[in-house]
Design an enzyme around this catalytic site. Structure first.
Site, PDB file in Angstrom:
ATOM      1  N   PRO A 243       0.765  -1.412  -0.007  1.00 37.51           N
ATOM      2  CA  PRO A 243      -0.019  -0.058   0.044  1.00 37.51           C
ATOM      3  C   PRO A 243       0.766   1.152   0.049  1.00 37.51           C
ATOM      4  CG  PRO A 243      -0.130  -0.909   2.131  1.00 37.51           C
ATOM      5  CD  PRO A 243       1.008  -1.869   1.245  1.00 37.51           C
TER       6      PRO A 243
ATOM      7  N   ASP B 219       1.377   1.360 -11.848  1.00 37.42           N
ATOM      8  CA  ASP B 219       0.231   1.820 -11.469  1.00 37.42           C
ATOM      9  C   ASP B 219       0.196   3.276 -10.858  1.00 37.42           C
ATOM     10  OD1 ASP B 219      -1.414   0.181 -13.004  1.00 37.42           O
ATOM     11  OD2 ASP B 219      -2.077  -0.990 -11.075  1.00 37.42           O
TER      12      ASP B 219
ATOM     13  N   LYS C 139      -4.540   4.356 -13.680  1.00 40.39           N
ATOM     14  CA  LYS C 139      -6.057   4.661 -14.107  1.00 40.39           C
ATOM     15  C   LYS C 139      -6.310   5.709 -13.049  1.00 40.39           C
ATOM     16  CE  LYS C 139      -7.106  -0.071 -15.571  1.00 40.39           C
ATOM     17  NZ  LYS C 139      -6.005  -0.456 -14.967  1.00 40.39           N
TER      18      LYS C 139
ATOM     19  N   GLY D  66      -0.648  -2.566  -3.641  1.00 44.12           N
ATOM     20  CA  GLY D  66      -1.230  -3.974  -2.820  1.00 44.12           C
ATOM     21  C   GLY D  66      -0.955  -4.881  -3.230  1.00 44.12           C
TER      22      GLY D  66
ATOM     23  N   THR E 260      -1.897  -6.539   0.775  1.00 46.84           N
ATOM     24  CA  THR E 260      -3.063  -5.894   0.433  1.00 46.84           C
ATOM     25  C   THR E 260      -3.301  -4.856   1.395  1.00 46.84           C
ATOM     26  OG1 THR E 260      -5.262  -6.241  -0.656  1.00 46.84           O
ATOM     27  CG2 THR E 260      -4.694  -7.434   1.674  1.00 46.84           C
TER      28      THR E 260
ATOM     29  N   MET F 104     -12.107   0.870  -2.385  1.00 39.94           N
ATOM     30  CA  MET F 104     -12.467   1.811  -3.505  1.00 39.94           C
ATOM     31  C   MET F 104     -13.916   2.449  -2.955  1.00 39.94           C
ATOM     32  SD  MET F 104     -11.650   0.058  -6.881  1.00 39.94           S
ATOM     33  CE  MET F 104     -11.529  -1.754  -6.281  1.00 39.94           C
TER      34      MET F 104
HETATM   35  C1  LIG Z   1      -8.063  -0.957  -7.352  1.00 39.66           C
HETATM   36  S1  LIG Z   1      -8.111  -1.161  -5.744  1.00 39.66           S
HETATM   37  C2  LIG Z   1      -6.315  -1.781  -5.503  1.00 39.66           C
HETATM   38  C3  LIG Z   1      -6.390  -2.679  -4.317  1.00 39.66           C
HETATM   39  C4  LIG Z   1      -4.982  -3.505  -4.087  1.00 39.66           C
HETATM   40  N1  LIG Z   1      -4.635  -4.489  -5.259  1.00 39.66           N
HETATM   41  C5  LIG Z   1      -4.735  -3.860  -2.842  1.00 39.66           C
HETATM   42  O1  LIG Z   1      -4.527  -5.230  -2.496  1.00 39.66           O
HETATM   43  O2  LIG Z   1      -4.626  -3.193  -1.914  1.00 39.66           O
HETATM   44  C6  LIG Z   1      -7.695   0.545  -4.929  1.00 39.66           C
HETATM   45  C7  LIG Z   1      -8.282   0.701  -3.691  1.00 39.66           C
HETATM   46  O3  LIG Z   1      -7.322  -0.140  -2.816  1.00 39.66           O
HETATM   47  C8  LIG Z   1      -7.446   0.813  -1.383  1.00 39.66           C
HETATM   48  N2  LIG Z   1      -5.875   1.261  -0.958  1.00 39.66           N
HETATM   49  C9  LIG Z   1      -4.862   0.903  -1.680  1.00 39.66           C
HETATM   50  N3  LIG Z   1      -3.834   1.567  -1.314  1.00 39.66           N
HETATM   51  C10 LIG Z   1      -4.190   2.109  -0.134  1.00 39.66           C
HETATM   52  C11 LIG Z   1      -3.631   2.856   0.787  1.00 39.66           C
HETATM   53  N4  LIG Z   1      -2.326   3.264   0.896  1.00 39.66           N
HETATM   54  N5  LIG Z   1      -4.665   3.573   1.836  1.00 39.66           N
HETATM   55  C12 LIG Z   1      -5.978   3.284   1.746  1.00 39.66           C
HETATM   56  N6  LIG Z   1      -6.280   2.621   0.885  1.00 39.66           N
HETATM   57  C13 LIG Z   1      -5.720   2.014  -0.109  1.00 39.66           C
HETATM   58  C14 LIG Z   1      -8.397   2.036  -1.620  1.00 39.66           C
HETATM   59  O4  LIG Z   1      -9.744   1.492  -1.158  1.00 39.66           O
HETATM   60  C15 LIG Z   1      -8.289   1.977  -3.055  1.00 39.66           C
HETATM   61  O5  LIG Z   1      -9.471   2.867  -3.524  1.00 39.66           O
END
Ligand SMILES: C[S@@+](CC[C@H](N)C(=O)[O-])C[C@H]1O[C@@H](n2cnc3c(N)ncnc32)[C@H](O)[C@@H]1O
Length: 264
Positions: A16, A39, A61, A93, A122, A175
């Site tokens: 993250p 990304d 994106k 993630g 994640t 999201m």
């Molecule tokens: C397209 S999804 C990707 C998720 C990613 N593959 C994962 O396993 O965390 C994007 C969402 O992941 C969450 N997210 C990813 N990184 C984050 C972070 N550093 N802080 C808070 N939410 C995060 C948010 O909800 C964001 O809208």
């Protein structure tokens, strides 16, 4: 059939944001890559670990303004691999958790390109840990569910609300920022008490992490008042209350970063 004569694509989870959460394997592959296709969610601190001479291609994106269509990303990966390069497809993630890693791997498999998937931490695990929220707890939650609050082209959010409104299970919404109002409203409508603890973790594990602790009934309003458009994870359930005593991460306190020891 997978052939070995062409380059290999490594679909790598970057976690993250905090580079210390990269796996050893992810770091090794990033350092050895010829090209990194990345990304928007990959943090600047992790981008800084890519060697200066390595080619970088942005395939991120932005909501409602897709920078590169998924089909083009798939074709790009195949093309780069066929040119014989070591390709790292770096994703925020974990690639197989709401990350379209499955679609990209499927396209590579169909094209006969060798690939491997390197799991990342994640955001549900990492952000909750950094916010001091255990996702399960013997006295408070006997399970956890991960769902997405993303809707396609403004369509209504369709989730199994009766099942999700379970006071004994923690709910994590990826999201979910723009749908927070709908999510909280539907959960209350289907039986979760309005006073159920609810959190929004913004830019989790990064130096500017913010954690909003509220209740189901007032989370949407408070989140809107914060007016931040950064990645946001929602965590809903009794375990959220533990953050009041378990929150340990002080975003203002710089953590020693991966690679610091080598540069210093
Ligand atoms: C397209 S999804 C990707 C998720 C990613 N593959 C994962 O396993 O965390 C994007 C969402 O992941 C969450 N997210 C990813 N990184 C984050 C972070 N550093 N802080 C808070 N939410 C995060 C948010 O909800 C964001 O809208």
């Amino acid at each position: 059939m997978v052939t070995e004569s062409v380059g290999r694509v490594h679909i790598v989870g970057a976690g993250p944001g905090d580079p210390d959460l990269l796996t050893v394997k992810a770091l090794r592959l990033i350092r050895a890559a010829d090209v990194v296709v990345y990304d928007k969610l990959v943090s600047p601190a992790i981008m800084a670990l890519i060697p200066a001479g390595t080619a970088r291609i942005f395939a991120g994106k932005v909501a409602r303004n897709h920078h590169m269509p998924q089909a083009d990303i798939n074709d790009l990966l195949v093309g780069l691999a066929r040119s014989g390069r070591r390709v790292v497809r770096l994703k925020g993630g974990d690639p197989f958790t709401f990350g379209r890693g499955g679609e990209e791997a499927g396209h590579l498999a169909a094209a006969g390109i060798a690939f491997e998937v390197v799991p990342g931490v994640t955001s549900a695990s990492a952000c909750s840990a950094y916010a001091g929220i255990p996702l399960t707890h013997r006295d408070l939650a006997h399970g956890v569910r991960f769902v997405t609050g993303h809707t396609k082209d403004g369509q209504p959010l369709v989730l199994d609300w009766p099942r999700l409104a379970d006071p004994d299970t923690t709910l994590v919404v990826y999201m979910g920022r723009t749908s927070a109002g709908t999510i909280c409203h539907q959960l209350i409508r289907h039986g979760l008490p309005p006073g159920t603890p609810a959190a929004a973790i913004i830019n989790g594990t990064r130096p500017d992490q913010q954690t909003l602790i509220a209740t189901l009934s007032d989370l949407p309003r408070q989140l809107e008042a914060m007016n931040r458009s950064a990645p946001t994870l929602l965590v809903i359930g009794r375990v959220v209350d533990l953050a009041r005593t378990l929150a340990w991460f002080a975003p203002d306190t710089p953590l020693p970063r991966a690679g610091d020891a080598e540069s210093g």
